[in-house]
Motif scaffolding. Structure first.
Motif, mmCIF file in Angstrom:
data_model
loop_
_atom_site.group_PDB
_atom_site.id
_atom_site.type_symbol
_atom_site.label_atom_id
_atom_site.label_comp_id
_atom_site.label_asym_id
_atom_site.label_seq_id
_atom_site.Cartn_x
_atom_site.Cartn_y
_atom_site.Cartn_z
ATOM 1 N N GLN A 21 -5.781 -5.173 -1.425
ATOM 2 C CA GLN A 21 -6.476 -5.984 -0.431
ATOM 3 C C GLN A 21 -7.098 -7.229 -1.050
ATOM 4 O O GLN A 21 -7.006 -8.327 -0.486
ATOM 5 C CB GLN A 21 -7.562 -5.136 0.251
ATOM 6 C CG GLN A 21 -7.035 -4.046 1.155
ATOM 7 C CD GLN A 21 -6.498 -4.577 2.461
ATOM 8 O OE1 GLN A 21 -7.016 -5.545 3.000
ATOM 9 N NE2 GLN A 21 -5.472 -3.940 2.990
ATOM 10 N N CYS A 53 -9.040 2.146 6.192
ATOM 11 C CA CYS A 53 -8.793 2.629 4.824
ATOM 12 C C CYS A 53 -10.078 2.637 4.008
ATOM 13 O O CYS A 53 -10.281 3.524 3.170
ATOM 14 C CB CYS A 53 -7.735 1.767 4.139
ATOM 15 S SG CYS A 53 -6.085 1.945 4.839
ATOM 16 N N MET A 66 0.834 -1.210 0.000
ATOM 17 C CA MET A 66 0.000 0.000 0.000
ATOM 18 C C MET A 66 0.865 1.255 0.000
ATOM 19 O O MET A 66 0.545 2.248 -0.673
ATOM 20 C CB MET A 66 -0.932 -0.017 1.210
ATOM 21 C CG MET A 66 -2.000 -1.098 1.145
ATOM 22 S SD MET A 66 -2.972 -1.248 2.664
ATOM 23 C CE MET A 66 -3.810 0.333 2.688
ATOM 24 N N PHE A 108 -6.224 0.508 -3.573
ATOM 25 C CA PHE A 108 -6.468 -0.100 -2.268
ATOM 26 C C PHE A 108 -7.242 -1.403 -2.410
ATOM 27 O O PHE A 108 -6.873 -2.431 -1.817
ATOM 28 C CB PHE A 108 -7.247 0.881 -1.380
ATOM 29 C CG PHE A 108 -7.891 0.250 -0.181
ATOM 30 C CD1 PHE A 108 -7.127 -0.226 0.869
ATOM 31 C CD2 PHE A 108 -9.274 0.119 -0.107
ATOM 32 C CE1 PHE A 108 -7.716 -0.821 1.984
ATOM 33 C CE2 PHE A 108 -9.876 -0.470 0.992
ATOM 34 C CZ PHE A 108 -9.095 -0.933 2.039
#
Length: 423
Positions: A384, A406, A178, A380
């Protein structure tokens, strides 16, 4: 003096500054907590809820919150957990899970109802997150370089190095991935040349540390993110040249890492040997990847017997252990691990309904143009989503808090901003 203080507090409240500063405090506490202090992680959602309650225009913000789809996707996961109480047999675990996963509700509520942060405040929260991860990565890599014999032994056994602040290697690898993405994006928005280069160098260092310490989950997420961004740029008329550069990097970086970084080549060889032990039905008690493969087979067997609603989140561990007792793959009880795949975990615990809700959480927001076009959002979700193919990140508190924080900071807040702009 007391009257003056009360007047000033009233002014801050009426102007919305109290709510905004409390939300900023909650974000900074969340970042610091994710990096170094578990206590701050627990406090952060509470401060965020207080920020929402001190919004002087709270009543006007409630309808916007009720229309915020990103907030409700997360709430749907909590609703599924709540409903699983109707058929759970592990009441104590179920009650604990209800408490542990309250951030599914609290964090989106904070970002949807509190006075929004200003763009520069959001920028500095992102900088603190990105540079903080890089700094911890440097300290962790420094510890490895100062004592390579111990580090090599951990890498060889596939246990990997946790960060100097105690973050488990799987979750820290995801954080580094990230930091790579956010460092590049934040650098594009930096106001000064020095800040821009600081962020870009941070992104490069985070990528380098990922390779040196061979955080496998983080590397998977990193290359998934890099591959998708390469395809996006190649399809763009304006940025296709940059896409070609990324394509070259995508091919050259793994090859260069394999031949120049000993820990990378060693880990690849060890990983191949690890998987072969499972294929050859050898003793896999000391092999991480082989144990994950056994866990996936076990979870699939349980899910087939409970296809629609699953076994319930609270009963997932017990059901897995019962299935292991029927087919143990030669694993000792201490080595019978849980699912290590978030998609399979939702299929196991919530059935097809749980898996569908989880896919809505990941993919549903991309139906909105404002979120789909936001590079922070889709990077993001890419990172993930890829990392969760090989680990159940929501089942460990730090990675659960990382995801929810987040998600609220990026998706819920961006959707709210988009709704405010269209009024």
């Amino acid at each position: 003096m007391r009257v003056l203080a009360m007047q000033r507090l009233k002014y801050f409240y009426q102007q919305g500054l109290l709510s905004q500063y409390l939300l900023l405090l909650a974000c900074l506490a969340g970042v610091a907590g994710l990096l170094a202090s578990r206590a701050l992680v627990a406090i952060s959602p509470v401060v965020g809820v207080v920020a929402a309650l001190t919004n002087p225009t709270l009543r006007a913000a409630v309808p916007v919150w009720l229309r915020n789809q990103s907030a409700w996707w997360l709430a749907s996961l909590y609703a599924l957990l709540l409903c699983s109480g109707l058929y759970t047999s592990a009441w104590a675990v179920w009650r604990h899970e209800l408490y542990r996963k309250l951030p599914f509700l609290a964090i989106p509520l904070a970002f949807a109802l509190a006075v929004p942060l200003r763009p520069r405040q959001r920028y500095w929260v992102g900088v603190a997150f990105t540079v903080g991860i890089t700094a911890i990565g440097l300290a962790t890599a420094g510890r490895y370089w100062l004592s390579p014999s111990n580090g090599n032994e951990e890498l060889r056994e596939a246990t990997n190095l946790q960060s100097v602040t105690g973050i488990f290697h799987i979750h820290f690898g995801v954080m580094l991935a990230m930091a790579c993405a956010f460092g590049v994006l934040l650098g594009q928005n930096a106001r000064t040349l020095g800040s821009r280069w600081l962020l870009w160098i941070s992104a490069f260092i985070s990528a380098l540390i990922l390779h040196v310490l061979v955080y496998r989950t983080g590397l998977l997420a990193f290359y998934a993110m890099l591959s998708c961004n390469t395809l996006r740029l190649l399809a763009s008329r304006r940025w296709w040249k940059l896409g070609v550069v990324l394509l070259v990097l995508l091919v050259a970086a793994p090859v260069a890492a394999y031949y120049t970084i000993p820990s990378v080549s060693r880990q690849i060889a060890d990983s191949q040997y690890d998987i072969e032990q499972f294929d050859w039905k050898e003793d896999i008690n000391n092999y991480s990847l082989a144990k994950r493969l056994a866990a996936w087979h076990t979870a699939t067997a349980v899910a087939r017997n409970n296809p629609w609603l699953g076994v319930g989140a609270a009963d997932a561990t017990d059901e897995m252990m019962m299935q292991y007792s029927l087919h143990s793959f030669g694993l000792l009880p201490i080595n019978r691990v849980m699912v290590h795949n978030q998609y399979l975990h939702f299929l196991l615990s919530g059935g097809f309904l749980g898996l569908a809700l989880w896919l809505l959480v990941l993919l549903g927001p991309l139906a909105q143009p404002a979120l789909r076009r936001n590079p922070y959002v889709y990077n993001f979700l890419l990172i993930q989503g890829a990392a969760m193919l090989v680990d159940s990140l929501l089942e460990i508190q730090i990675s659960f808090n990382l995801f929810v924080f987040c998600y609220g900071f990026l998706l819920v807040a961006t959707e709210r901003q988009s709704a405010d702009l269209t009024k």
